[in-house]
Motif scaffolding. Structure first.
Motif, short mmCIF file in Angstrom:
data_model
loop_
_atom_site.label_atom_id
_atom_site.label_comp_id
_atom_site.label_asym_id
_atom_site.label_seq_id
_atom_site.Cartn_x
_atom_site.Cartn_y
_atom_site.Cartn_z
N PRO A 161 0.79 -1.23 0.00
CA PRO A 161 0.00 0.00 0.00
C PRO A 161 0.82 1.27 0.00
CG PRO A 161 -0.03 -1.04 2.16
CD PRO A 161 0.65 -2.00 1.25
N GLY A 162 2.05 1.26 0.56
CA GLY A 162 2.85 2.46 0.61
C GLY A 162 2.25 3.51 1.52
N HIS A 163 2.61 4.77 1.30
CA HIS A 163 2.07 5.87 2.09
C HIS A 163 0.65 6.19 1.64
CE1 HIS A 163 5.90 6.72 4.07
NE2 HIS A 163 6.48 6.58 2.89
N LEU A 164 -0.19 6.50 2.59
CA LEU A 164 -1.59 6.77 2.28
C LEU A 164 -1.72 7.95 1.33
CD1 LEU A 164 -4.53 5.96 2.92
CD2 LEU A 164 -4.48 7.66 4.77
N LEU A 165 -2.47 7.75 0.23
CA LEU A 165 -2.77 8.78 -0.77
C LEU A 165 -1.53 9.30 -1.48
CD1 LEU A 165 -5.43 10.73 1.31
CD2 LEU A 165 -5.88 9.25 -0.65
N ARG A 166 -0.50 8.48 -1.49
CA ARG A 166 0.75 8.85 -2.17
C ARG A 166 1.09 7.76 -3.17
NH1 ARG A 166 6.53 8.97 -1.04
NH2 ARG A 166 7.39 11.04 -1.51
N VAL A 167 1.24 8.12 -4.45
CA VAL A 167 1.41 7.14 -5.52
C VAL A 167 2.58 7.55 -6.42
CG1 VAL A 167 0.30 5.95 -7.44
CG2 VAL A 167 -1.07 6.73 -5.50
N THR A 168 3.45 6.60 -6.74
CA THR A 168 4.50 6.82 -7.72
C THR A 168 3.95 6.47 -9.10
OG1 THR A 168 6.25 6.30 -6.14
CG2 THR A 168 6.80 6.13 -8.48
N VAL A 169 3.91 7.45 -9.99
CA VAL A 169 3.25 7.26 -11.28
C VAL A 169 4.19 7.37 -12.47
CG1 VAL A 169 1.01 8.00 -10.43
CG2 VAL A 169 2.58 9.70 -11.38
N GLY A 170 5.44 7.80 -12.28
CA GLY A 170 6.33 7.95 -13.41
C GLY A 170 7.65 8.56 -13.01
N ALA A 171 8.27 9.25 -13.98
CA ALA A 171 9.59 9.86 -13.76
C ALA A 171 9.56 11.32 -14.16
CB ALA A 171 10.65 9.13 -14.58
N LEU A 172 10.34 12.13 -13.45
CA LEU A 172 10.50 13.55 -13.78
C LEU A 172 11.70 13.74 -14.69
CD1 LEU A 172 9.93 15.12 -10.24
CD2 LEU A 172 8.25 14.84 -12.07
N GLU A 173 11.75 14.89 -15.35
CA GLU A 173 12.87 15.18 -16.24
C GLU A 173 14.19 15.24 -15.49
OE1 GLU A 173 13.53 18.12 -20.04
OE2 GLU A 173 12.79 19.00 -18.19
N THR A 174 14.14 15.54 -14.21
CA THR A 174 15.36 15.58 -13.41
C THR A 174 15.89 14.20 -13.09
OG1 THR A 174 14.03 15.64 -11.38
CG2 THR A 174 14.68 17.75 -12.34
N GLY A 175 15.14 13.14 -13.42
CA GLY A 175 15.55 11.79 -13.07
C GLY A 175 14.90 11.28 -11.80
N ALA A 176 14.27 12.16 -11.05
CA ALA A 176 13.58 11.75 -9.82
C ALA A 176 12.26 11.09 -10.17
CB ALA A 176 13.35 12.95 -8.91
N THR A 177 11.69 10.37 -9.20
CA THR A 177 10.41 9.73 -9.43
C THR A 177 9.29 10.76 -9.38
OG1 THR A 177 10.26 9.20 -7.07
CG2 THR A 177 11.14 7.51 -8.52
N TRP A 178 8.27 10.53 -10.16
CA TRP A 178 7.09 11.38 -10.19
C TRP A 178 6.09 10.81 -9.18
CZ3 TRP A 178 3.45 12.00 -15.05
CH2 TRP A 178 2.40 12.86 -14.72
N VAL A 179 5.88 11.53 -8.11
CA VAL A 179 5.00 11.09 -7.03
C VAL A 179 3.79 12.01 -6.97
CG1 VAL A 179 4.78 10.71 -4.55
CG2 VAL A 179 6.91 10.11 -5.71
N LEU A 180 2.61 11.42 -7.01
CA LEU A 180 1.37 12.17 -6.85
C LEU A 180 0.93 12.02 -5.40
CD1 LEU A 180 -0.19 13.63 -9.17
CD2 LEU A 180 -1.88 11.82 -9.01
N ASP A 181 1.01 13.09 -4.65
CA ASP A 181 0.71 13.08 -3.22
C ASP A 181 -0.56 13.90 -2.98
OD1 ASP A 181 0.62 13.08 -0.48
OD2 ASP A 181 2.73 13.60 -0.20
N LEU A 182 -1.68 13.21 -2.77
CA LEU A 182 -2.94 13.92 -2.59
C LEU A 182 -3.04 14.61 -1.24
CD1 LEU A 182 -5.40 11.34 -4.19
CD2 LEU A 182 -4.45 13.40 -5.22
#
Length: 440
Positions: A171-192
């Protein structure tokens, strides 16, 4: 005499052996470079790519600043008359913006630059393409770091070409989802929890549906309720129906479902007021209501009208969405609103709703008005970046919020994979009796 000669020979032989070993190591790295770059790109960058690029930055800093108009003459008057009164003495060297340490990242580097008097961050934003060319990197981004200082971020290669994002486990962190990658190389996290409401726009085959798949797949294992509104007969969101607590497939159902969500939100407000807390996160764990994520696909279907009756329904739906956006963040109701086309021509309700959706994701769009609606009120640079996305860059998007903007690409999750995740976690679907509204 012989002892001295031996000592001297040994002293000379020592450094020679060091040079030979160093040369062998460098030669080995250069020969193995292509294979190392292909299999271990981060290791290759830190061992070979970064040192060469950092040296290039140091070597080109002065001519680059001068060529971009970022160097300032110390004494302009002396520059004019130095040949007349200075016996041909060279003019004084111009002042350069002071560069900080070049710190490596996994796919590029970061450095801070102190501005000279009279300079603004936009001067470095305009010079970013020239920096990328001079340093032979994929892209350079310059942003304001703090007053008087800009942050320059360089990407050695395009991390969006083939984003490597680990699949979320558990489940990970509540309402926090890794959905892709950023141009900087970091992960794209959608944190509601941080940015509670999002607007996602994109033309057909631009990557919008893939992003929604990633969001659903990431939220499915979590203790949250998912609610869908898909007025195109449920063609998109019905794939996730086993994991949805409610699904509206036409505007009439959507109006009733949204009204029920508003009532549920007002009930939660009463609970929080009686408990003397400002939001549901202040309630004890056992008393805290379950968070609800409302996914609206193709928002235009809610607002397009062809008759008086449809106009009343559209107005009711828009008013309910705006109320949910205004009240929902503190009361555990979050909105993810998606559409191929979102414009002011759909009515004032769309513009009012847009103002409440603090997070924006803009894929390639078919009309400039949609990009303007998504990003125009946040950042003009983000708008330009979104309008530059080509059809070949499916999945690539510009995401923006009050914190700034980034280019990103969602992790590829197919419809079948998202459907399988929904089935796998169907047992976690909470039953919300308040949302089961019978037709009148």
């Amino acid at each position: 005499m012989n002892l001295a000669s031996s000592a001297t020979s040994a002293g000379v032989a020592g450094p020679n052996w060091v040079l030979v070993v160093a040369a062998a190591l460098v030669s080995g790295l250069l020969l193995a470079g292509p294979a190392l770059r292909r299999r271990y790109p981060v290791t290759w960058w830190l061992l070979l790519g970064y040192p060469a690029t950092a040296l290039r930055v140091v070597r080109t800093w002065r001519p680059l600043m001068a060529g971009c108009g970022l160097a300032v003459s110390r004494r302009p008057a002396l520059t004019v008359v130095s040949g007349l009164v200075g016996n041909g003495a060279p003019p004084p060297q111009p002042r350069l913006p002071r560069r900080g340490l070049i710190r490596p990242t996994s796919s590029g580097f970061v450095l801070l630059v102190r501005l000279l008097p009279g300079q603004v961050p936009e001067d470095f934003v305009k010079a970013a393409p020239a920096m990328a060319e001079s340093w032979q990197v994929h892209a350079v981004r310059a942003t304001s770091w703090r007053p008087g200082v800009v942050r320059v971020v360089a990407s050695a290669a395009d991390p969006l070409a083939a984003p490597r994002v680990p699949k979320q486990r558990g489940p990970g962190h509540l309402l926090r989802v890794t959905v892709g990658a950023l141009e900087t190389g970091a992960t794209w996290v959608l944190d509601l929890r941080r940015v509670p409401h999002w607007l996602i726009v994109g033309a057909t085959r631009s990557g919008k549906s893939t992003l929604i798949n990633a969001i659903v797949a990431g939220l499915a294992p979590q203790p949250v309720a998912l609610v869908g509104i898909d007025c195109k007969g449920g063609m998109e969101l019905s794939l996730y129906e086993p994991r949805l607590s409610a699904l509206a497939t036409n505007r009439e159902q959507a109006v009733r479902l949204l009204a029920a969500l508003v009532d549920l939100t007002l009930n939660r407000m009463t609970v929080c007021r009686e408990a003397r807390v400002r939001n549901i996160w202040g309630l004890p764990d056992k008393e805290r209501p379950i968070p609800i994520v409302v996914i609206v696909d193709e928002i235009a279907e809610l607002f397009l009208v062809a008759s008086r009756n449809e106009k009343d329904e559209a107005q009711a739906a828009g008013t309910a969405l705006i109320r949910l956006a205004q009240l929902g963040a503190a009361l555990g109701v979050f909105l993810v609103v998606a559409g191929q086309r979102v414009g002011s021509d759909l009515g004032p309700g769309v513009t009012a709703l847009r103002a409440q959706l603090g997070g924006r994701v803009c894929h390639r769009v078919a009309d400039p008005g949609t990009a303007e609606m998504a990003l125009g009120d946040l950042n003009p640079d983000a708008l330009k970046a979104a309008q530059a996305i080509t059809p070949e860059q499916a999945g690539t998007a510009v995401l923006a919020s009050g914190d700034g903007w980034e280019r990103a690409r969602s992790h590829l999750i197919t419809e079948s994979e998202a459907e399988a995740v929904a089935v796998e976690y169907a047992h976690l679907t909470p039953v919300l009796s308040e949302l089961h509204v019978e037709a009148p």
